[in-house]
Design a protein around this motif. Structure first.
Motif, short mmCIF file in Angstrom:
data_model
loop_
_atom_site.label_atom_id
_atom_site.label_comp_id
_atom_site.label_asym_id
_atom_site.label_seq_id
_atom_site.Cartn_x
_atom_site.Cartn_y
_atom_site.Cartn_z
N ARG A 22 35.12 47.88 32.47
CA ARG A 22 35.75 46.85 33.29
C ARG A 22 36.97 46.30 32.54
NH1 ARG A 22 32.66 46.77 37.86
NH2 ARG A 22 30.45 46.86 37.48
N GLU A 23 38.00 45.98 33.26
CA GLU A 23 39.22 45.45 32.65
C GLU A 23 38.98 44.03 32.15
OE1 GLU A 23 42.15 45.78 30.93
OE2 GLU A 23 42.36 47.44 32.36
N ARG A 24 39.46 43.75 30.91
CA ARG A 24 39.24 42.40 30.38
C ARG A 24 40.39 41.46 30.70
NH1 ARG A 24 34.71 42.51 27.46
NH2 ARG A 24 34.13 44.51 26.59
N ASP A 25 41.52 42.03 31.11
CA ASP A 25 42.70 41.21 31.41
C ASP A 25 42.41 40.31 32.61
OD1 ASP A 25 45.09 40.16 32.13
OD2 ASP A 25 46.18 42.06 32.24
N VAL A 26 42.18 39.01 32.33
CA VAL A 26 41.74 38.10 33.40
C VAL A 26 42.82 37.92 34.47
CG1 VAL A 26 39.99 36.77 32.16
CG2 VAL A 26 42.40 36.09 32.00
N SER A 27 44.09 38.19 34.08
CA SER A 27 45.15 38.00 35.08
C SER A 27 45.01 38.97 36.26
CB SER A 27 46.53 38.18 34.44
OG SER A 27 46.71 39.53 34.09
N LEU A 28 44.19 40.03 36.03
CA LEU A 28 43.99 41.01 37.10
C LEU A 28 43.03 40.53 38.18
CD1 LEU A 28 43.57 44.48 35.34
CD2 LEU A 28 45.18 43.94 37.15
N PHE A 29 42.18 39.55 37.83
CA PHE A 29 41.07 39.22 38.72
C PHE A 29 41.27 37.91 39.47
CE2 PHE A 29 39.40 42.25 35.73
CZ PHE A 29 38.82 43.14 36.61
N PRO A 30 40.71 37.76 40.64
CA PRO A 30 40.09 38.85 41.39
C PRO A 30 41.14 39.83 41.90
CG PRO A 30 40.20 36.87 42.73
CD PRO A 30 40.74 36.50 41.39
N LEU A 31 40.78 41.12 41.94
CA LEU A 31 41.75 42.14 42.38
C LEU A 31 42.30 41.82 43.76
CD1 LEU A 31 40.01 45.46 41.23
CD2 LEU A 31 41.97 44.36 40.19
N ALA A 32 41.47 41.19 44.57
CA ALA A 32 41.88 40.90 45.95
C ALA A 32 43.10 39.99 46.02
CB ALA A 32 40.71 40.29 46.70
N LYS A 33 43.31 39.15 44.95
CA LYS A 33 44.46 38.23 45.03
C LYS A 33 45.79 39.00 45.06
CE LYS A 33 45.28 37.25 40.16
NZ LYS A 33 44.86 36.50 39.00
N HIS A 34 45.80 40.21 44.45
CA HIS A 34 47.03 41.02 44.48
C HIS A 34 47.31 41.53 45.87
CE1 HIS A 34 47.22 40.84 40.14
NE2 HIS A 34 45.92 41.06 40.15
N LEU A 35 46.24 41.73 46.63
CA LEU A 35 46.41 42.18 48.02
C LEU A 35 47.05 41.07 48.82
CD1 LEU A 35 42.95 43.86 48.57
CD2 LEU A 35 45.09 44.95 47.96
N LYS A 36 46.56 39.84 48.59
CA LYS A 36 47.12 38.69 49.32
C LYS A 36 48.59 38.54 49.00
CE LYS A 36 42.90 36.06 49.72
NZ LYS A 36 42.05 35.51 48.67
N LYS A 37 48.91 38.67 47.68
CA LYS A 37 50.31 38.53 47.24
C LYS A 37 51.21 39.55 47.92
CE LYS A 37 50.39 37.25 42.51
NZ LYS A 37 50.46 37.86 41.20
#
Ligand SMILES: Cc1cc2nc3c(=O)[nH]c(=O)nc-3n(C[C@H](O)[C@H](O)[C@H](O)COP(=O)(O)O)c2cc1C
Length: 193
Positions: A175-190
């Motif tokens: 699992r990716e530790r980079d917290v800026s990635l999570f939740p992945l769904a926020k990138h979809l919203k962006k």
């Protein structure tokens, strides 16, 4: 409708209105199916369009008595003629033949949805002998999937695991530790903005 919206909004529908499906729409669905990718471009899929009520009933009974199938005005049976796939890929042909047909099936589900129709992917029949006998499917031809098609008479729920639960990075289970990635769904919203 964008491809993304089409993919996200498609749902399996198991209840249909008593309303005919246009022949031209069935042709568009079949056309989408046969544009799927296939190993070696061997296009091993073969489609049977079933509209006859008696045949539909046999189909439904052979598929674990899923009698809701008979409500659908059209059922497409996705078969595989794996002869050439076996010649080209002797060790992997079973997977390839099935995967090619699965790609065609998904194409047809999405095209169905794009046309304002509803569908459901149904697994291969459990009573294969009776099924093949009734539809006159030769012994060397496999039945890979069925697709019911019609106008929806239900509002299904959307049920999905979180993307984080099914995604790893670089290694299986990592699992990716980079917290800026999570939740992945926020990138979809962006990306929608
Ligand atoms: C290989 C395969 C076999 C399936 N077989 C059946 C089936 O026999 N009966 C059924 O009602 N749905 C069947 N489905 C549909 C799934 O139940 C459905 O895709 C899943 O619940 C997710 O719902 P959704 O399609 O609305 O996203 C099948 C789907 C796949 C991919």
């Amino acid at each position: 409708m964008s491809i993304y919206t089409n993919i996200k909004k498609r749902r399996s529908i198991r209840s249909y209105l008593d309303k005919k499906v246009k022949h031209s729409d069935i042709c568009k669905v079949l056309d989408a199916g046969h544009y799927a990718p296939s190993s070696g471009n061997l296009q091993n899929w073969r489609f049977i369009v079933v509209r006859d009520p008696d045949t539909k009933e046999t189909v439904a009974r052979c598929c674990l008595e899923q009698l809701w199938i008979t409500e659908a005005p059209v059922v497409i049976v996705v078969c595989s003629d794996s002869t050439k796939v076996k010649q080209e890929y002797p060790t992997k042909y079973k997977k390839f033949a099935t995967q090619n047909c699965a790609a065609a099936t998904q194409n047809m589900l999405l095209q169905t949805h794009a046309l304002g129709l509803a569908s459901c992917w149904v697994g291969p029949p459990s009573n294969l002998m009776k099924f093949k006998d009734n539809l006159k499917i030769p012994e060397n031809i496999d039945v890979e999937a069925l697709i019911t098609i019609g106008y929806s008479n239900e509002k299904p729920l959307e049920k999905r695991h979180k993307i984080e639960e099914v995604t790893y990075f670089d290694k299986y289970g990592k699992r990716e530790r980079d917290v800026s990635l999570f939740p992945l769904a926020k990138h979809l919203k962006k990306s929608k903005k």
